[in-house]
Write an enzyme that holds these catalytic residues in place. Structure first.
Site, PDB file in Angstrom:
ATOM      1  N   HIS A 285     -12.995   8.201  -1.422  1.00  0.00           N
ATOM      2  CA  HIS A 285     -13.316   7.129  -2.358  1.00  0.00           C
ATOM      3  C   HIS A 285     -14.175   7.619  -3.521  1.00  0.00           C
ATOM      4  CE1 HIS A 285     -11.916   4.873   1.098  1.00  0.00           C
ATOM      5  NE2 HIS A 285     -11.948   3.752   0.399  1.00  0.00           N
TER       6      HIS A 285
ATOM      7  N   PRO B 261      -0.927  10.491  -3.048  1.00  0.00           N
ATOM      8  CA  PRO B 261       0.439  10.162  -2.619  1.00  0.00           C
ATOM      9  C   PRO B 261       1.380   9.872  -3.787  1.00  0.00           C
ATOM     10  CG  PRO B 261      -1.146   9.063  -1.209  1.00  0.00           C
ATOM     11  CD  PRO B 261      -1.931   9.657  -2.347  1.00  0.00           C
TER      12      PRO B 261
ATOM     13  N   GLN C 174      -6.248   2.076  -6.397  1.00  0.00           N
ATOM     14  CA  GLN C 174      -7.470   1.407  -5.928  1.00  0.00           C
ATOM     15  C   GLN C 174      -8.701   2.300  -5.967  1.00  0.00           C
ATOM     16  OE1 GLN C 174      -7.749  -0.289  -1.755  1.00  0.00           O
ATOM     17  NE2 GLN C 174      -7.192  -2.128  -2.921  1.00  0.00           N
ATOM     18  N   PHE C 175      -8.557   3.536  -5.518  1.00  0.00           N
ATOM     19  CA  PHE C 175      -9.623   4.534  -5.583  1.00  0.00           C
ATOM     20  C   PHE C 175      -9.016   5.872  -5.983  1.00  0.00           C
ATOM     21  CE2 PHE C 175     -11.864   1.465  -2.982  1.00  0.00           C
ATOM     22  CZ  PHE C 175     -13.176   1.594  -3.389  1.00  0.00           C
ATOM     23  N   ASP C 176      -9.838   6.718  -6.601  1.00  0.00           N
ATOM     24  CA  ASP C 176      -9.385   8.016  -7.082  1.00  0.00           C
ATOM     25  C   ASP C 176      -8.699   8.858  -6.014  1.00  0.00           C
ATOM     26  OD1 ASP C 176     -11.813   8.353  -5.685  1.00  0.00           O
ATOM     27  OD2 ASP C 176     -12.917   8.499  -7.567  1.00  0.00           O
ATOM     28  N   GLY C 177      -9.249   8.855  -4.802  1.00  0.00           N
ATOM     29  CA  GLY C 177      -8.689   9.676  -3.737  1.00  0.00           C
ATOM     30  C   GLY C 177      -7.356   9.182  -3.227  1.00  0.00           C
TER      31      GLY C 177
ATOM     32  N   LEU D 138       0.864  -1.179   0.000  1.00  0.00           N
ATOM     33  CA  LEU D 138       0.000   0.000   0.000  1.00  0.00           C
ATOM     34  C   LEU D 138       0.901   1.228   0.000  1.00  0.00           C
ATOM     35  CD1 LEU D 138      -3.123   0.398   2.315  1.00  0.00           C
ATOM     36  CD2 LEU D 138      -1.824   2.321   1.433  1.00  0.00           C
ATOM     37  N   ALA D 139       1.320   1.629  -1.209  1.00  0.00           N
ATOM     38  CA  ALA D 139       2.274   2.738  -1.339  1.00  0.00           C
ATOM     39  C   ALA D 139       2.194   3.263  -2.766  1.00  0.00           C
ATOM     40  CB  ALA D 139       3.699   2.282  -1.000  1.00  0.00           C
ATOM     41  N   GLU D 140       1.290   4.211  -2.997  1.00  0.00           N
ATOM     42  CA  GLU D 140       1.063   4.679  -4.364  1.00  0.00           C
ATOM     43  C   GLU D 140       2.296   5.327  -4.979  1.00  0.00           C
ATOM     44  OE1 GLU D 140      -2.710   3.734  -2.625  1.00  0.00           O
ATOM     45  OE2 GLU D 140      -1.099   5.058  -1.883  1.00  0.00           O
TER      46      GLU D 140
END
Length: 329
Positions: A126, A86, A79-82, A55-57
Site C-alpha cells: 500500500h 497485475p 486503488q493503491f500503488d502496489g 477487483l481485477a486491475e
C-alpha cells in the site's frame, strides 16, 4: 481545498466538458473510493459513467483500452500503488504501444490514476513509488501534482491528452490544503496536447543551490529551504510536475545560476528519475557545476513495514545532509 477534493473537482469539470469521459475502478462509485477522491460523482453522473469494477486491475486497464479505441476517454483508478502490477502488462505492452504500432491511427487516451508514495503508515503493498517503471516505458506520459491547484488543472489536461497518462497522486498530501481557482481557464492545448502538463515550476527562488523534486517531496524540499534560510543559505526549489517527459531546460537554467543540485524522490535512488536528471544536468551544466549532483531517495530495498518507513523516506534531515555536502565543495 485538500488535494483529494481538487482531483474530484477536476474530474467533475472534465466529465461536464466531455460526455465521453468515464471513470472506472474498485469501489469508486457509492463508496467514492478508498480516499473519497470520486465521492459524489456516481450520484451526479450515473453508474454508466462512474463504474464500480471487479477487483481485477488487468481487466480494468484492458477494458479501458477497448473503450478508448471506441472513442471514449476512460479514467481508471488503481486503488493503491502496489496494486498496479497485475495491470502492468496491459499498461506497458498494449496501452503504451498501440499508437506507435498503428502509426498514430489508433489513439488510446486513457488516464491511470494511482495514489502513490508513503507516509501514511499503510500495510504491505500500500506504499510504493513505481514511477521509474512507467517513465522508462516509451509511449506513456507520467505526471504528479504537488499542490491542490495543480491537481485540479493537471487531471483535466491529462484527460484531454490524446496519449495515455499515468497520473500519480501523492497520498500523503491528499489532505494538504492550498488555494484553487475553480473558475480559472484550463489550458487544454490543441487536440488536448499541452506543454503545460509537463512544465516544471520554480516554487521558491534561490541562489546557493537548486532542489528538485515532484509530488510528495516538494513539501519536504520547501521545508529544507526554510531550514537552510535560517543559516543564511538561499535554496531554489523546483517542482518537476512531470517525470516523463522531463522539463530539463527549467532545471538547467536554475543550475547554471546556483552551481549545485540536489534531486529528491521517494522512489529508490538506484536508476530512479533523479539519475536521469543528474545525467542531463551534468551534460549541459558541466562547467557551471561547483559540486557533484546529489540524489536523495528511497533505498534499493522493498518498501519497509510502516514502523520503519520514516527511515526509508527522503525526509528533512536527509535532504539537508545532501545540501550541506553540496555546499561544502
Amino acid at each position: 481545498m485538500p488535494l483529494a477534493k481538487a482531483v474530484n473537482a477536476g474530474l467533475r469539470a472534465a466529465m461536464h466538458r466531455d460526455p465521453k469521459v468515464l471513470l472506472m475502478g474498485e469501489d469508486i462509485g457509492a463508496l467514492g473510493g478508498v480516499f473519497r477522491v470520486t465521492d459524489g460523482l456516481q450520484s451526479e453522473f450515473g453508474r454508466d459513467r462512474v463504474v464500480d469494477t471487479p477487483l481485477a486491475e488487468s481487466g480494468i486497464i484492458g477494458t479501458a483500452i477497448g473503450l478508448a479505441m471506441a472513442g471514449y476517454r476512460p479514467v481508471c483508478e488503481i486503488q493503491f500503488d502496489g496494486f498496479v502490477f497485475p495491470g502492468f502488462d496491459q499498461i506497458t505492452t498494449q496501452l503504451a504501444k498501440l499508437a506507435y504500432r498503428s502509426q498514430g491511427r489508433v489513439r488510446v487516451p486513457v488516464v491511470v490514476r494511482i495514489p502513490y508514495g508513503g507516509g501514511i503508515g499503510a500495510i504491505e503493498h500500500h506504499s510504493e513509488s513505481p514511477e521509474s517503471l512507467f517513465a522508462h516505458t516509451p509511449g506513456l506520459r507520467v505526471v504528479s501534482p504537488a499542490t491542490s491547484a495543480d491537481a485540479f488543472t493537471m487531471i483535466q489536461q491529462a484527460i484531454a491528452s490524446p496519449d495515455p497518462v499515468l497520473f500519480l497522486e501523492p497520498k500523503a498530501r491528499y489532505w494538504d490544503r492550498s488555494e484553487v481557482d475553480l473558475e480559472a481557464p484550463v489550458d487544454l492545448g490543441e487536440s488536448g496536447v499541452t506543454t503545460g502538463l509537463h512544465s516544471a515550476r520554480v516554487v521558491r527562488p534561490g541562489r546557493d543551490a537548486t532542489l528538485v523534486g515532484y509530488g510528495p517531496t516538494v513539501k519536504t524540499l520547501l521545508a529544507a529551504a526554510d531550514a537552510a534560510a535560517q543559516e543564511g543559505h538561499e535554496l531554489e526549489v523546483i517542482d518537476l510536475r512531470s517525470v516523463s517527459p522531463l522539463d530539463v531546460p527549467t532545471v538547467v537554467a536554475s543550475v547554471r545560476r546556483t552551481g549545485r543540485l540536489v534531486v529528491a524522490h521517494e522512489a529508490p535512488t538506484f536508476l530512479g528519475p533523479a539519475a536521469e536528471v543528474a545525467a542531463r544536468v551534468t551534460e549541459e551544466c558541466f562547467y557551471h557545476l561547483q559540486a557533484p549532483v546529489l540524489r536523495v531517495g528511497g533505498f534499493h530495498t522493498p518498501y519497509p513495514a510502516s514502523a520503519h518507513e520514516e527511515e526509508y523516506l527522503p525526509g528533512l534531515d536527509r535532504v539537508l545532509d545532501a545540501v550541506d555536502r553540496a555546499l561544502a565543495y
